[in-house]
Design a protein around this motif. Structure first.
Motif, mmCIF file in Angstrom:
data_model
loop_
_atom_site.group_PDB
_atom_site.id
_atom_site.type_symbol
_atom_site.label_atom_id
_atom_site.label_comp_id
_atom_site.label_asym_id
_atom_site.label_seq_id
_atom_site.Cartn_x
_atom_site.Cartn_y
_atom_site.Cartn_z
ATOM 1 N N ALA A 14 2.157 -8.804 -0.735
ATOM 2 C CA ALA A 14 0.789 -8.459 -0.347
ATOM 3 C C ALA A 14 0.731 -7.941 1.082
ATOM 4 O O ALA A 14 0.083 -6.928 1.360
ATOM 5 C CB ALA A 14 -0.133 -9.673 -0.508
ATOM 6 N N LEU A 18 -0.277 -4.199 2.182
ATOM 7 C CA LEU A 18 -1.470 -4.126 3.020
ATOM 8 C C LEU A 18 -1.197 -3.437 4.347
ATOM 9 O O LEU A 18 -1.978 -2.605 4.811
ATOM 10 C CB LEU A 18 -2.011 -5.533 3.239
ATOM 11 C CG LEU A 18 -3.402 -5.611 3.867
ATOM 12 C CD1 LEU A 18 -4.215 -6.693 3.184
ATOM 13 C CD2 LEU A 18 -3.308 -5.893 5.352
ATOM 14 N N ARG A 72 -10.598 -16.086 -2.791
ATOM 15 C CA ARG A 72 -11.861 -15.331 -2.710
ATOM 16 C C ARG A 72 -12.070 -14.744 -1.318
ATOM 17 O O ARG A 72 -12.579 -13.626 -1.181
ATOM 18 C CB ARG A 72 -13.037 -16.239 -3.104
ATOM 19 C CG ARG A 72 -13.126 -16.472 -4.595
ATOM 20 C CD ARG A 72 -14.443 -17.096 -4.992
ATOM 21 N NE ARG A 72 -14.547 -18.482 -4.563
ATOM 22 C CZ ARG A 72 -15.602 -19.258 -4.746
ATOM 23 N NH1 ARG A 72 -16.682 -18.766 -5.334
ATOM 24 N NH2 ARG A 72 -15.603 -20.506 -4.343
ATOM 25 N N PHE A 74 -9.664 -13.843 0.813
ATOM 26 C CA PHE A 74 -8.739 -12.718 0.938
ATOM 27 C C PHE A 74 -9.295 -11.499 0.210
ATOM 28 O O PHE A 74 -9.263 -10.374 0.740
ATOM 29 C CB PHE A 74 -7.376 -13.110 0.354
ATOM 30 C CG PHE A 74 -6.337 -12.029 0.452
ATOM 31 C CD1 PHE A 74 -5.599 -11.859 1.609
ATOM 32 C CD2 PHE A 74 -6.092 -11.180 -0.623
ATOM 33 C CE1 PHE A 74 -4.631 -10.863 1.708
ATOM 34 C CE2 PHE A 74 -5.127 -10.185 -0.539
ATOM 35 C CZ PHE A 74 -4.395 -10.025 0.622
ATOM 36 N N ALA A 75 -9.811 -11.710 -0.999
ATOM 37 C CA ALA A 75 -10.382 -10.601 -1.761
ATOM 38 C C ALA A 75 -11.562 -9.973 -1.026
ATOM 39 O O ALA A 75 -11.703 -8.741 -0.993
ATOM 40 C CB ALA A 75 -10.823 -11.093 -3.144
ATOM 41 N N VAL A 78 -10.199 -7.944 2.165
ATOM 42 C CA VAL A 78 -9.496 -6.709 1.821
ATOM 43 C C VAL A 78 -10.446 -5.698 1.190
ATOM 44 O O VAL A 78 -10.330 -4.491 1.425
ATOM 45 C CB VAL A 78 -8.300 -7.009 0.889
ATOM 46 C CG1 VAL A 78 -7.628 -5.710 0.447
ATOM 47 C CG2 VAL A 78 -7.294 -7.901 1.596
ATOM 48 N N THR A 79 -11.399 -6.164 0.399
ATOM 49 C CA THR A 79 -12.362 -5.249 -0.220
ATOM 50 C C THR A 79 -13.190 -4.533 0.841
ATOM 51 O O THR A 79 -13.412 -3.312 0.765
ATOM 52 C CB THR A 79 -13.290 -6.017 -1.182
ATOM 53 O OG1 THR A 79 -12.506 -6.591 -2.227
ATOM 54 C CG2 THR A 79 -14.329 -5.088 -1.801
ATOM 55 N N SER A 82 -10.988 -1.998 2.553
ATOM 56 C CA SER A 82 -10.803 -0.821 1.705
ATOM 57 C C SER A 82 -12.022 0.086 1.757
ATOM 58 O O SER A 82 -11.905 1.320 1.814
ATOM 59 C CB SER A 82 -10.533 -1.270 0.267
ATOM 60 O OG SER A 82 -10.365 -0.166 -0.585
ATOM 61 N N VAL A 111 -7.467 -11.597 6.898
ATOM 62 C CA VAL A 111 -6.278 -11.422 6.060
ATOM 63 C C VAL A 111 -5.098 -12.187 6.642
ATOM 64 O O VAL A 111 -4.383 -12.914 5.935
ATOM 65 C CB VAL A 111 -5.945 -9.914 5.929
ATOM 66 C CG1 VAL A 111 -4.547 -9.729 5.347
ATOM 67 C CG2 VAL A 111 -6.980 -9.215 5.060
ATOM 68 N N SER A 169 -6.385 -1.833 -1.992
ATOM 69 C CA SER A 169 -6.844 -2.398 -3.263
ATOM 70 C C SER A 169 -5.681 -2.979 -4.053
ATOM 71 O O SER A 169 -5.788 -4.059 -4.655
ATOM 72 C CB SER A 169 -7.555 -1.319 -4.093
ATOM 73 O OG SER A 169 -8.701 -0.840 -3.421
ATOM 74 N N LEU A 172 -4.440 -6.472 -3.197
ATOM 75 C CA LEU A 172 -5.183 -7.609 -3.734
ATOM 76 C C LEU A 172 -4.457 -8.273 -4.898
ATOM 77 O O LEU A 172 -4.540 -9.489 -5.095
ATOM 78 C CB LEU A 172 -6.569 -7.158 -4.210
ATOM 79 C CG LEU A 172 -7.649 -6.901 -3.164
ATOM 80 C CD1 LEU A 172 -8.844 -6.222 -3.813
ATOM 81 C CD2 LEU A 172 -8.065 -8.214 -2.527
ATOM 82 N N LEU A 176 -4.511 -12.204 -6.095
ATOM 83 C CA LEU A 176 -5.467 -12.543 -7.161
ATOM 84 C C LEU A 176 -4.777 -13.090 -8.401
ATOM 85 O O LEU A 176 -5.359 -13.905 -9.130
ATOM 86 C CB LEU A 176 -6.299 -11.318 -7.531
ATOM 87 C CG LEU A 176 -7.266 -10.797 -6.467
ATOM 88 C CD1 LEU A 176 -7.984 -9.548 -6.964
ATOM 89 C CD2 LEU A 176 -8.281 -11.864 -6.084
#
Length: 407
Positions: A14, A18, A72, A74-75, A78-79, A82, A111, A169, A172, A176
């Motif tokens: 990851a 990233l 959640r 981290f998501a 990163v979202t 992005s 992150v 993306s 992730l 996940l």
């Protein structure tokens, strides 16, 4: 060698993806602003905003992660990152880019805290050094490799931003889809700046100066290369070589510092960096010489942060080291906030060479301060020094891996 890191391979994958998707954005944004005719001061302000977001985020994101959990959080981080990557192609205004870069820095802090605290949970006391080494390899390899995505701008100006969003993306997915148990967040309270200075003046001042040096370089190194007449592919190669040089020289310099007075190695790194900056600030050199000197600059400049942390640890009790190391991360970040403004001021006065004039001056000041401290306090005997450990300059969470392993 890296077998202890296998259980955390999803985290390492990851961070590699990233960093490949985000590590070149500072260079890309500086290039775009330069092509748009922006002043060095404006480019510096945009870069400063990122480091400001990183510093604020390092202090604030732990609450978010503790509330909603690592996956959640981290998501979410990163979202948002992005989305901002795509926003640069849509919202082409420097004022908006300053706000976006602050947001990028804040999200990147989230992150780093997520991954570093998770990696700490996965590693045992016996494998922390190996886990940290694997993490650094993944982080800097991704950052170095990502620089070559700058060349996509020759096909379409917006393509690098799109590829960045795609890679972020994809980063992730390993997190996940992992079945690893989420760790519990433990707050780290850093030392006060006054306490850090009392314990190790060279440690705190060296970290601050090093932050200013590398903050200025990351912000304006690409601008320097373009203004001396080199192309986009050479910008990517130069930046990648500086990062690679920084990784390669850390270990031999660290071994040297374990055997001799560590202050002398810190002083030597500062003075070597100053000497390397002199020809870059005085002459327009051939591309090969510029890239070679840039690699050497990265080697000495990247080594300074872990050397300063190790020097500070030489004067601390075991239970104090994590707090001190985390305080030094924040000190580095404060220097990185100021660095782009200093570098842009130098370029505004002296032209492209002003960047390395500022970097050389900062390095020289760090070296002179170190020389003064070597007369003001006796050296710690080599046998009493703590073992050197390479460290990323990310968030206070990285110091947990280093700190607990030393115990």
């Amino acid at each position: 060698m890296l077998s202890p890191a296998i259980p955390a391979r999803t985290l390492l994958l990851a961070i590699f993806v990233l960093m490949a998707g985000s590590g070149f954005l500072s260079t890309l944004i500086a290039i775009r602003l330069e092509l748009a005719g922006a002043s060095a001061l404006l480019i510096g302000l945009v870069a400063t905003s990122y480091f400001g977001g990183l510093m604020v985020g390092s202090l604030r994101v732990e609450r978010v992660i503790a509330r909603i959990g690592h996956i959640r959080a981290f998501a979410a981080f990163v979202t948002v990152y992005s989305a901002t990557s795509l926003s640069y192609a849509i919202l082409d205004h420097p004022g908006i880019w300053i706000a976006l870069r602050f947001l990028d820095g804040f999200m990147m802090a989230g992150v780093f805290v997520c991954l570093e605290s998770w990696l700490n949970e996965q590693a045992s006391p016996q494998t922390r050094s190996t886990a940290l080494a694997a993490y650094m390899i993944a982080l800097y390899s991704g950052q170095a490799a990502g620089q070559f995505l700058l060349n996509l701008g020759d096909r379409s100006p917006d393509l690098p931003f799109m590829v960045s969003a795609i890679l972020l993306s994809i980063a992730l997915l390993p997190v996940l889809l992992t079945r690893m148990e989420q760790p519990k967040m433990e707050a780290i309270k850093p030392f006060s700046i006054r306490r850090l200075y009392e314990v190790s003046p060279l440690g705190i001042v060296g970290t601050l100066v090093n932050g200013a040096m590398l903050g200025a370089f990351y912000a304006l190194g690409a601008v320097y290369i373009q203004r001396i007449g080199m192309g986009l592919s050479q910008v990517a190669l130069f930046t990648s070589c500086v990062i690679a040089g920084g990784v390669l020289l850390q270990y031999p310099l660290g071994v040297l510092s374990d055997r001799f007075d560590r202050r002398l190695v810190v002083i030597g790194c500062f003075l070597a960096a100053a000497a390397i900056c002199a020809p870059l600030g005085l002459f327009v050199l051939p591309a090969t010489a510029t890239i070679a000197l840039g690699s050497l600059f990265g080697g000495f400049a990247f080594a300074l942060y872990p050397l300063c942390v190790a020097h500070s640890n030489d004067h601390l009790d075991e239970q104090e080291r994590v707090g001190a190391s985390s305080g030094l991360v924040l000190t580095y970040s404060a220097g990185a906030v100021a660095g782009p403004l200093l570098g842009s001021a130098g370029m505004g006065i002296l032209g492209p060479s002003g960047l390395f004039a500022v970097l050389g001056s900062l390095a020289l000041m760090g070296g002179i301060f170190g020389i003064w401290r070597s007369f003001a306090r006796s050296a710690v005997p080599a046998e009493d020094q703590q073992a050197f450990q390479s460290l990323p300059r990310t968030t206070p969470m990285a110091s947990v891996l280093e700190g607990e392993d030393n115990g």
